[in-house]
Design a protein around this motif. Structure first.
Motif, PDB file in Angstrom:
ATOM      1  N   ALA A 193      -1.926  25.494 -49.869  1.00  0.00           N
ATOM      2  CA  ALA A 193      -3.332  25.279 -49.421  1.00  0.00           C
ATOM      3  C   ALA A 193      -4.065  24.691 -48.380  1.00  0.00           C
ATOM      4  O   ALA A 193      -3.121  23.301 -48.552  1.00  0.00           O
ATOM      5  N   ARG A 194      -4.536  24.775 -47.670  1.00  0.00           N
ATOM      6  CA  ARG A 194      -3.932  24.513 -46.407  1.00  0.00           C
ATOM      7  C   ARG A 194      -5.566  24.237 -46.328  1.00  0.00           C
ATOM      8  O   ARG A 194      -7.035  25.282 -46.596  1.00  0.00           O
ATOM      9  N   ILE A 195      -6.231  22.997 -45.365  1.00  0.00           N
ATOM     10  CA  ILE A 195      -7.524  22.493 -45.172  1.00  0.00           C
ATOM     11  C   ILE A 195      -7.179  22.112 -44.041  1.00  0.00           C
ATOM     12  O   ILE A 195      -6.402  20.682 -43.569  1.00  0.00           O
ATOM     13  N   ILE A 196      -8.428  22.450 -43.209  1.00  0.00           N
ATOM     14  CA  ILE A 196      -8.422  21.918 -41.505  1.00  0.00           C
ATOM     15  C   ILE A 196      -9.684  21.236 -40.389  1.00  0.00           C
ATOM     16  O   ILE A 196     -10.041  21.810 -41.314  1.00  0.00           O
ATOM     17  N   LEU A 197      -9.356  20.205 -40.835  1.00  0.00           N
ATOM     18  CA  LEU A 197     -10.300  19.281 -40.195  1.00  0.00           C
ATOM     19  C   LEU A 197     -10.202  19.360 -38.729  1.00  0.00           C
ATOM     20  O   LEU A 197      -9.626  19.920 -37.489  1.00  0.00           O
ATOM     21  N   GLY A 198     -12.017  19.408 -38.838  1.00  0.00           N
ATOM     22  CA  GLY A 198     -12.293  19.276 -36.611  1.00  0.00           C
ATOM     23  C   GLY A 198     -13.407  19.243 -36.717  1.00  0.00           C
ATOM     24  O   GLY A 198     -14.094  18.533 -37.582  1.00  0.00           O
ATOM     25  N   TYR A 199     -14.526  19.471 -35.575  1.00  0.00           N
ATOM     26  CA  TYR A 199     -15.191  18.583 -35.298  1.00  0.00           C
ATOM     27  C   TYR A 199     -15.995  19.593 -34.963  1.00  0.00           C
ATOM     28  O   TYR A 199     -16.268  20.422 -34.251  1.00  0.00           O
ATOM     29  N   ARG A 275      -4.355  21.112 -27.486  1.00  0.00           N
ATOM     30  CA  ARG A 275      -3.568  22.127 -27.723  1.00  0.00           C
ATOM     31  C   ARG A 275      -3.408  21.847 -30.119  1.00  0.00           C
ATOM     32  O   ARG A 275      -3.635  23.259 -30.023  1.00  0.00           O
ATOM     33  N   GLN A 276      -3.621  20.994 -30.550  1.00  0.00           N
ATOM     34  CA  GLN A 276      -4.406  21.254 -31.732  1.00  0.00           C
ATOM     35  C   GLN A 276      -4.914  22.077 -32.067  1.00  0.00           C
ATOM     36  O   GLN A 276      -4.603  22.758 -32.910  1.00  0.00           O
ATOM     37  N   LEU A 277      -6.327  21.770 -32.121  1.00  0.00           N
ATOM     38  CA  LEU A 277      -6.983  22.737 -32.317  1.00  0.00           C
ATOM     39  C   LEU A 277      -6.828  24.069 -32.152  1.00  0.00           C
ATOM     40  O   LEU A 277      -7.480  25.050 -32.874  1.00  0.00           O
ATOM     41  N   THR A 278      -6.417  24.747 -30.942  1.00  0.00           N
ATOM     42  CA  THR A 278      -6.312  25.695 -31.174  1.00  0.00           C
ATOM     43  C   THR A 278      -4.626  26.381 -32.195  1.00  0.00           C
ATOM     44  O   THR A 278      -5.571  27.516 -32.210  1.00  0.00           O
ATOM     45  N   TRP A 279      -3.981  25.307 -32.428  1.00  0.00           N
ATOM     46  CA  TRP A 279      -2.829  25.939 -32.947  1.00  0.00           C
ATOM     47  C   TRP A 279      -3.558  26.319 -34.626  1.00  0.00           C
ATOM     48  O   TRP A 279      -2.997  27.125 -35.601  1.00  0.00           O
ATOM     49  N   PHE A 280      -4.199  25.490 -34.991  1.00  0.00           N
ATOM     50  CA  PHE A 280      -5.139  25.303 -36.467  1.00  0.00           C
ATOM     51  C   PHE A 280      -5.882  26.565 -36.495  1.00  0.00           C
ATOM     52  O   PHE A 280      -6.164  26.444 -37.232  1.00  0.00           O
ATOM     53  N   SER A 281      -6.425  26.600 -35.260  1.00  0.00           N
ATOM     54  CA  SER A 281      -7.601  27.999 -35.510  1.00  0.00           C
ATOM     55  C   SER A 281      -6.944  29.033 -35.847  1.00  0.00           C
ATOM     56  O   SER A 281      -7.932  30.598 -36.232  1.00  0.00           O
ATOM     57  N   ARG A 282      -5.972  29.157 -35.829  1.00  0.00           N
ATOM     58  CA  ARG A 282      -5.010  30.310 -36.028  1.00  0.00           C
ATOM     59  C   ARG A 282      -5.375  30.683 -38.023  1.00  0.00           C
ATOM     60  O   ARG A 282      -5.085  31.635 -38.269  1.00  0.00           O
ATOM     61  N   GLU A 283      -4.923  30.004 -38.297  1.00  0.00           N
ATOM     62  CA  GLU A 283      -5.384  29.204 -40.365  1.00  0.00           C
ATOM     63  C   GLU A 283      -6.532  29.931 -40.524  1.00  0.00           C
ATOM     64  O   GLU A 283      -8.150  30.079 -40.523  1.00  0.00           O
ATOM     65  N   GLU A 284      -6.775  31.420 -40.983  1.00  0.00           N
ATOM     66  CA  GLU A 284      -7.525  32.208 -41.258  1.00  0.00           C
ATOM     67  C   GLU A 284      -7.558  32.227 -42.975  1.00  0.00           C
ATOM     68  O   GLU A 284      -9.120  32.486 -43.640  1.00  0.00           O
ATOM     69  N   ASN A 285      -6.628  31.729 -43.882  1.00  0.00           N
ATOM     70  CA  ASN A 285      -7.081  31.409 -45.308  1.00  0.00           C
ATOM     71  C   ASN A 285      -6.897  30.226 -45.570  1.00  0.00           C
ATOM     72  O   ASN A 285      -7.131  30.183 -46.855  1.00  0.00           O
ATOM     73  N   ALA A 286      -7.522  29.155 -44.591  1.00  0.00           N
ATOM     74  CA  ALA A 286      -7.553  27.552 -44.861  1.00  0.00           C
ATOM     75  C   ALA A 286      -9.096  27.537 -45.464  1.00  0.00           C
ATOM     76  O   ALA A 286      -9.530  28.454 -44.508  1.00  0.00           O
ATOM     77  N   LEU A 287      -9.306  26.325 -45.912  1.00  0.00           N
ATOM     78  CA  LEU A 287     -10.615  25.683 -46.075  1.00  0.00           C
ATOM     79  C   LEU A 287     -10.598  25.180 -44.727  1.00  0.00           C
ATOM     80  O   LEU A 287      -9.992  23.848 -44.176  1.00  0.00           O
ATOM     81  N   HIS A 288     -11.382  25.489 -43.624  1.00  0.00           N
ATOM     82  CA  HIS A 288     -11.937  24.890 -42.821  1.00  0.00           C
ATOM     83  C   HIS A 288     -13.193  23.448 -42.696  1.00  0.00           C
ATOM     84  O   HIS A 288     -14.893  24.464 -42.762  1.00  0.00           O
ATOM     85  N   ILE A 289     -13.269  22.094 -42.604  1.00  0.00           N
ATOM     86  CA  ILE A 289     -14.007  21.974 -42.676  1.00  0.00           C
ATOM     87  C   ILE A 289     -14.359  20.736 -41.324  1.00  0.00           C
ATOM     88  O   ILE A 289     -13.709  20.423 -40.220  1.00  0.00           O
ATOM     89  N   GLU A 290     -15.986  20.985 -40.813  1.00  0.00           N
ATOM     90  CA  GLU A 290     -16.306  20.354 -39.373  1.00  0.00           C
ATOM     91  C   GLU A 290     -17.142  19.587 -39.572  1.00  0.00           C
ATOM     92  O   GLU A 290     -18.192  19.738 -39.780  1.00  0.00           O
ATOM     93  N   TRP A 291     -16.988  18.505 -38.919  1.00  0.00           N
ATOM     94  CA  TRP A 291     -17.186  16.982 -38.907  1.00  0.00           C
ATOM     95  C   TRP A 291     -18.457  17.371 -37.788  1.00  0.00           C
ATOM     96  O   TRP A 291     -18.584  17.929 -37.179  1.00  0.00           O
ATOM     97  N   ASP A 292     -20.248  16.645 -38.477  1.00  0.00           N
ATOM     98  CA  ASP A 292     -20.851  16.588 -37.125  1.00  0.00           C
ATOM     99  C   ASP A 292     -20.018  14.883 -35.540  1.00  0.00           C
ATOM    100  O   ASP A 292     -19.716  15.100 -35.776  1.00  0.00           O
ATOM    101  N   LYS A 293     -21.187  14.802 -35.989  1.00  0.00           N
ATOM    102  CA  LYS A 293     -21.082  13.385 -35.320  1.00  0.00           C
ATOM    103  C   LYS A 293     -19.367  12.503 -36.168  1.00  0.00           C
ATOM    104  O   LYS A 293     -18.648  12.296 -35.457  1.00  0.00           O
ATOM    105  N   THR A 294     -19.410  12.135 -37.218  1.00  0.00           N
ATOM    106  CA  THR A 294     -19.024  11.476 -38.246  1.00  0.00           C
ATOM    107  C   THR A 294     -18.062  11.978 -39.390  1.00  0.00           C
ATOM    108  O   THR A 294     -18.999  13.173 -39.558  1.00  0.00           O
ATOM    109  N   PRO A 295     -17.437  11.920 -39.602  1.00  0.00           N
ATOM    110  CA  PRO A 295     -16.394  12.949 -41.098  1.00  0.00           C
ATOM    111  C   PRO A 295     -17.771  12.466 -42.357  1.00  0.00           C
ATOM    112  O   PRO A 295     -17.823  10.916 -42.278  1.00  0.00           O
TER     113      PRO A 295
END
Length: 314
Positions: A193-199, A275-295
């Motif tokens: 179960a993949r959870i991907i963090l970003g902004y 480069r990390q963002l590019t790698w993890f953006s491929r995860e289609e079945n993951a929960l992608h959580i994108e922060w605003d200014k701060t987590p």
């Protein structure tokens, strides 16, 4: 049926450690680091390892595994980290794989073995010597004759990968391309179960990276690098080529100022995060959580919990 694990991944400075710890607490888990630099002992500040307090809160694995002068591979990581995961599962707990090294995560979850049992040091030394004599162009041509697909992905200066590909072929009669295809056809070792963090805004991530670098410097990054070099560690070894270590080393040799080194660490860290963002953006079945200014870890924990429950983790 494959055992379930949680994966928390994302670029540097995205809050993986904090969220991973909260999830481990909530789901009776233990952290398995998936970071290619946190395996090294005595390299703490520049690798942003979990603090002693964080490690006390939740058991952490795959930190401080080897000395900085030792060689380490993806294959060895998979073997070591899988052993940690199996031990955690045997004790009725849940592995929470946390890190930003995508290749480590994917290889561990999939169970790729990278032909790690097929090694011959004498043959590798022979091929290394051949590379030095004949040059990268010629050795890449030889690889192209047997494995054109892999050769097309490599540069003539990539001595290690060219030699390794030829070594595998000489030992097994199978190309690395064929080996990888065979491995991908196997069922995965774990159901992740993949959870991907970003902004939401790239600029917010870059600001956070810059602030983290400043904090590392304040915590004694240059002193950490100086101590490593004073211990006899070569500035040319693999561990010292990492972002956050080679720049202070250059400054300590007088090749640039400390201010220039700090600026370079920030710039290189931002590029790595991209480069990390590019790698993890491929995860289609993951929960992608994108922060605003701060987590917002409270909101992330709620979202993650709902996602994990739907995945069958409770």
């Amino acid at each position: 049926m494959a055992e379930k694990v949680i994966v928390v991944a994302g670029p540097t400075a995205s809050g993986k450690t904090a969220l991973g710890i909260e999830l481990a607490k909530k789901f009776n888990g233990e952290i398995v680091s998936a970071d290619s630099m946190q395996i090294y002992r005595s390299m703490d500040i520049g690798t942003a390892k979990a603090t002693p307090a964080e490690r006390a809160a939740v058991p952490h694995h795959m930190l401080d595994v080897i000395e900085p002068w030792e060689d380490y591979s993806v294959a060895r990581y998979v073997e070591d980290a899988a052993a940690c995961c199996e031990d955690i599962l045997r004790r009725g707990k849940l592995p929470v794989i946390v890190g930003g090294t995508g290749l480590y995560i994917d290889s561990l979850v999939s169970g790729r073995d990278f032909a790690q049992t097929q090694e011959d040091k004498a043959l590798r030394e022979e091929l290394n010597a051949e590379y030095d004599r004949a040059g990268g162009e010629e050795m890449l041509r030889r690889l192209a004759a047997v494995d054109p697909e892999r050769a097309a992905k490599l540069h003539p200066s990539d001595k290690r990968r060219i030699v390794r590909a030829l070594e595998i072929y000489r030992l097994t009669g199978m190309t690395i391309t064929a080996h990888d295809e065979l491995t991908r056809a196997l069922p995965p070792r774990y159901e992740a179960a993949r959870i991907i963090l970003g902004y939401a805004e790239r600029s917010a991530l870059y600001e956070r990276i810059d602030a983290r670098v400043d904090a590392m410097v304040g915590e004694g990054l240059f002193a950490e690098v100086e101590a490593l070099l004073a211990s006899g560690l070569s500035a040319d070894c693999t561990a010292m080529q990492a972002i956050g270590y080679k720049e202070p080393a250059a400054a300590l040799r007088g090749e640039m100022s400390r201010e220039e080194a700090v600026g370079l660490i920030k710039r290189q860290s931002r590029r790595y995060a991209k480069r990390q963002l590019t790698w993890f953006s491929r995860e289609e079945n993951a929960l992608h959580i994108e922060w605003d200014k701060t987590p917002d870890f409270e909101a992330a924990l709620r979202l993650s919990t709902k996602f994990l429950h739907s995945f069958g983790i409770s």
